[in-house]
Design a protein around this motif. Structure first.
Motif, PDB file in Angstrom:
ATOM      1  N   GLY A  54      58.464  74.362  20.602  1.00 59.11           N
ATOM      2  CA  GLY A  54      59.008  73.029  20.850  1.00 59.11           C
ATOM      3  C   GLY A  54      58.551  72.415  22.153  1.00 59.11           C
ATOM      4  O   GLY A  54      59.371  71.829  22.868  1.00 59.11           O
ATOM      5  N   VAL A  55      57.263  72.529  22.467  1.00 61.11           N
ATOM      6  CA  VAL A  55      56.736  71.924  23.681  1.00 61.11           C
ATOM      7  C   VAL A  55      55.739  70.832  23.294  1.00 61.11           C
ATOM      8  O   VAL A  55      55.320  70.732  22.140  1.00 61.11           O
ATOM      9  CB  VAL A  55      56.047  72.972  24.587  1.00 61.11           C
ATOM     10  N   LYS A  56      55.338  70.026  24.268  1.00 60.41           N
ATOM     11  CA  LYS A  56      54.431  68.918  24.009  1.00 60.41           C
ATOM     12  C   LYS A  56      53.039  69.438  23.645  1.00 60.41           C
ATOM     13  O   LYS A  56      52.656  70.537  24.068  1.00 60.41           O
ATOM     14  CB  LYS A  56      54.341  68.014  25.238  1.00 60.41           C
ATOM     15  N   PRO A  57      52.272  68.668  22.873  1.00 59.52           N
ATOM     16  CA  PRO A  57      50.928  69.120  22.483  1.00 59.52           C
ATOM     17  C   PRO A  57      50.061  69.536  23.667  1.00 59.52           C
ATOM     18  O   PRO A  57      49.305  70.512  23.579  1.00 59.52           O
ATOM     19  CB  PRO A  57      50.347  67.886  21.776  1.00 59.52           C
ATOM     20  N   PRO A 103      48.075  74.898  24.846  1.00 59.62           N
ATOM     21  CA  PRO A 103      47.115  75.925  25.295  1.00 59.62           C
ATOM     22  C   PRO A 103      47.734  76.926  26.267  1.00 59.62           C
ATOM     23  O   PRO A 103      47.548  78.144  26.122  1.00 59.62           O
ATOM     24  CB  PRO A 103      46.010  75.101  25.964  1.00 59.62           C
ATOM     25  N   GLU A 104      48.497  76.437  27.240  1.00 63.41           N
ATOM     26  CA  GLU A 104      49.118  77.323  28.222  1.00 63.41           C
ATOM     27  C   GLU A 104      50.157  78.230  27.566  1.00 63.41           C
ATOM     28  O   GLU A 104      50.185  79.442  27.803  1.00 63.41           O
ATOM     29  CB  GLU A 104      49.767  76.502  29.335  1.00 63.41           C
ATOM     30  N   LEU A 105      51.016  77.653  26.728  1.00 59.51           N
ATOM     31  CA  LEU A 105      52.076  78.441  26.095  1.00 59.51           C
ATOM     32  C   LEU A 105      51.490  79.505  25.173  1.00 59.51           C
ATOM     33  O   LEU A 105      51.893  80.675  25.226  1.00 59.51           O
ATOM     34  CB  LEU A 105      53.009  77.526  25.307  1.00 59.51           C
ATOM     35  N   ALA A 144      52.818  67.106  17.520  1.00 61.39           N
ATOM     36  CA  ALA A 144      52.152  66.005  16.825  1.00 61.39           C
ATOM     37  C   ALA A 144      50.641  66.132  16.951  1.00 61.39           C
ATOM     38  O   ALA A 144      50.105  66.337  18.040  1.00 61.39           O
ATOM     39  CB  ALA A 144      52.614  64.666  17.392  1.00 61.39           C
ATOM     40  N   GLY A 145      49.958  66.037  15.814  1.00 63.99           N
ATOM     41  CA  GLY A 145      48.505  65.998  15.812  1.00 63.99           C
ATOM     42  C   GLY A 145      47.801  67.330  15.906  1.00 63.99           C
ATOM     43  O   GLY A 145      46.578  67.385  15.749  1.00 63.99           O
ATOM     44  N   VAL A 146      48.513  68.412  16.162  1.00 67.31           N
ATOM     45  CA  VAL A 146      47.872  69.722  16.364  1.00 67.31           C
ATOM     46  C   VAL A 146      47.816  70.458  15.027  1.00 67.31           C
ATOM     47  O   VAL A 146      48.846  70.837  14.468  1.00 67.31           O
ATOM     48  CB  VAL A 146      48.626  70.567  17.408  1.00 67.31           C
ATOM     49  N   ARG A 147      46.605  70.676  14.534  1.00 61.64           N
ATOM     50  CA  ARG A 147      46.413  71.302  13.239  1.00 61.64           C
ATOM     51  C   ARG A 147      46.652  72.813  13.307  1.00 61.64           C
ATOM     52  O   ARG A 147      46.584  73.427  14.381  1.00 61.64           O
ATOM     53  CB  ARG A 147      45.009  71.029  12.709  1.00 61.64           C
ATOM     54  N   ILE A 148      46.894  73.399  12.148  1.00 59.37           N
ATOM     55  CA  ILE A 148      47.167  74.837  12.058  1.00 59.37           C
ATOM     56  C   ILE A 148      45.996  75.647  12.592  1.00 59.37           C
ATOM     57  O   ILE A 148      46.190  76.625  13.334  1.00 59.37           O
ATOM     58  CB  ILE A 148      47.498  75.224  10.609  1.00 59.37           C
ATOM     59  N   ARG A 188      47.596  57.184  17.329  1.00 58.34           N
ATOM     60  CA  ARG A 188      47.932  57.956  18.528  1.00 58.34           C
ATOM     61  C   ARG A 188      48.221  59.414  18.167  1.00 58.34           C
ATOM     62  O   ARG A 188      47.868  60.334  18.915  1.00 58.34           O
ATOM     63  CB  ARG A 188      49.151  57.342  19.224  1.00 58.34           C
ATOM     64  N   THR A 189      48.850  59.661  17.013  1.00 58.84           N
ATOM     65  CA  THR A 189      49.109  61.021  16.580  1.00 58.84           C
ATOM     66  C   THR A 189      47.812  61.793  16.417  1.00 58.84           C
ATOM     67  O   THR A 189      47.691  62.950  16.850  1.00 58.84           O
ATOM     68  CB  THR A 189      49.893  61.025  15.242  1.00 58.84           C
ATOM     69  N   VAL A 190      46.825  61.167  15.803  1.00 56.41           N
ATOM     70  CA  VAL A 190      45.524  61.808  15.629  1.00 56.41           C
ATOM     71  C   VAL A 190      44.876  62.080  16.980  1.00 56.41           C
ATOM     72  O   VAL A 190      44.287  63.160  17.202  1.00 56.41           O
ATOM     73  CB  VAL A 190      44.616  60.933  14.751  1.00 56.41           C
ATOM     74  N   GLU A 191      45.000  61.140  17.907  1.00 59.07           N
ATOM     75  CA  GLU A 191      44.417  61.317  19.246  1.00 59.07           C
ATOM     76  C   GLU A 191      45.042  62.506  19.967  1.00 59.07           C
ATOM     77  O   GLU A 191      44.347  63.242  20.689  1.00 59.07           O
ATOM     78  CB  GLU A 191      44.612  60.057  20.077  1.00 59.07           C
ATOM     79  N   LEU A 192      46.345  62.730  19.787  1.00 57.79           N
ATOM     80  CA  LEU A 192      47.032  63.814  20.472  1.00 57.79           C
ATOM     81  C   LEU A 192      46.505  65.181  20.041  1.00 57.79           C
ATOM     82  O   LEU A 192      46.612  66.156  20.785  1.00 57.79           O
ATOM     83  CB  LEU A 192      48.530  63.747  20.211  1.00 57.79           C
TER      84      LEU A 192
END
Length: 265
Positions: free
Chosen positions: A65-68, A72-74, A96-100, A259-263
């Motif tokens: 449950g963290v921001k996109p 990477p850090e998490l 949002a926007g981060v694919r599997i 914007r979702t795609v950009e994220l």
């Protein structure tokens, strides 16, 4: 079977889903960068405050449950603990926007993943949660959906549709709240006391949505049904159309989708 669900990040959305999990009878583990928030939520729902490492080591389902931008850090932090596990677990991505495939690349393992996009009404059990999954067996998915049913309606889509769905159901509540506020202000301008205007606007939207959900008519057909010839409603509809209401709303959804795609990049 009681499942253990861990939430790493308990902001508005993570916290609301944790409440739903607790209401569904799950064993809930909570971690948050600001620990006080996790402590307060645990006291409210009966969860257990843990570290990120403890959740990644023990939970059956691990909600990220963290921001996109923080993924990477998490995921780098969790990678060694997850790699050492020999039992079955599922990662639940909410970004949002981060694919599997991107989540797997960042975490360094081919783990089962459910990607979800919930919306704010999960806070009252009326959420729309769209999801897709990969590598998750039927039993794992059934257990997750059963444990999280208190959040609202869950609907499966192909991953290539989830960003478009999120632009509607995830961002849409903000547009609806703007509409409710505008209805309120319009009625106040016409002389209705504000407290009544707010009540009427909310109940109008709630009732209209309930009817639309139960009717076999399309929203356009229901709109026509309200518009008596030469009546007051048709004048209001004409005003909205003259001001390009439909185009404005469609453009808002399209902008949110972009914007979702950009994220995710």
């Amino acid at each position: 079977m009681t499942v253990t669900i861990g939430f790493i990040g308990v902001g508005n959305m993570g916290g609301a889903l944790a409440c739903a999990a607790a209401a569904g009878g799950a064993n809930v583990l909570l971690a948050n960068r600001t620990e006080r928030k996790a402590i307060d939520l645990a006291a409210k729902i009966g969860g257990t405050v843990c570290s990120n490492e403890q959740i990644s080591r023990t939970a059956d389902y691990i909600f990220l449950g963290v921001k996109p931008q923080q993924y990477p850090e998490l995921l780098s932090e969790l990678s060694a603990t997850l790699a050492a596990r020999t039992d079955r677990f599922v990662l639940v991505s909410m970004a949002a926007g981060v694919r599997i495939d991107s989540v797997r690349q960042m975490v360094g393992g081919q783990y089962p993943i459910v990607r979800i996009m919930p919306n704010l009404p999960v806070q009252v059990g009326e959420g729309m949660v769209i999801y897709c999954s990969d590598g998750v067996d039927g039993g794992q998915l059934d257990n997750l959906l059963g444990a999280m049913k208190q959040a609202g309606t869950w609907d499966s889509v192909d991953e290539n549709l989830i960003d478009a769905g999120s632009a509607l159901s995830g961002c849409g509540p903000a547009f609806v709240y703007m509409f409710i506020d505008a209805l309120t202000e319009g009625a106040v301008k016409c002389g209705l006391p504000r407290e009544k205007a707010v009540q009427y606007a909310i109940m109008t939207v709630k009732g209209a949505a309930a009817l639309a959900s139960m009717s076999d008519k399309t929203p356009a057909m229901l709109c026509d049904a309200v518009c008596s010839p030469a009546g007051s409603t048709i004048e209001g509809v004409k005003s909205l159309r003259n001001d390009r209401f439909d185009d404005t709303v469609m453009a808002a959804v399209a902008a949110s989708y972009k914007r979702t795609v950009e994220l995710g990049k």
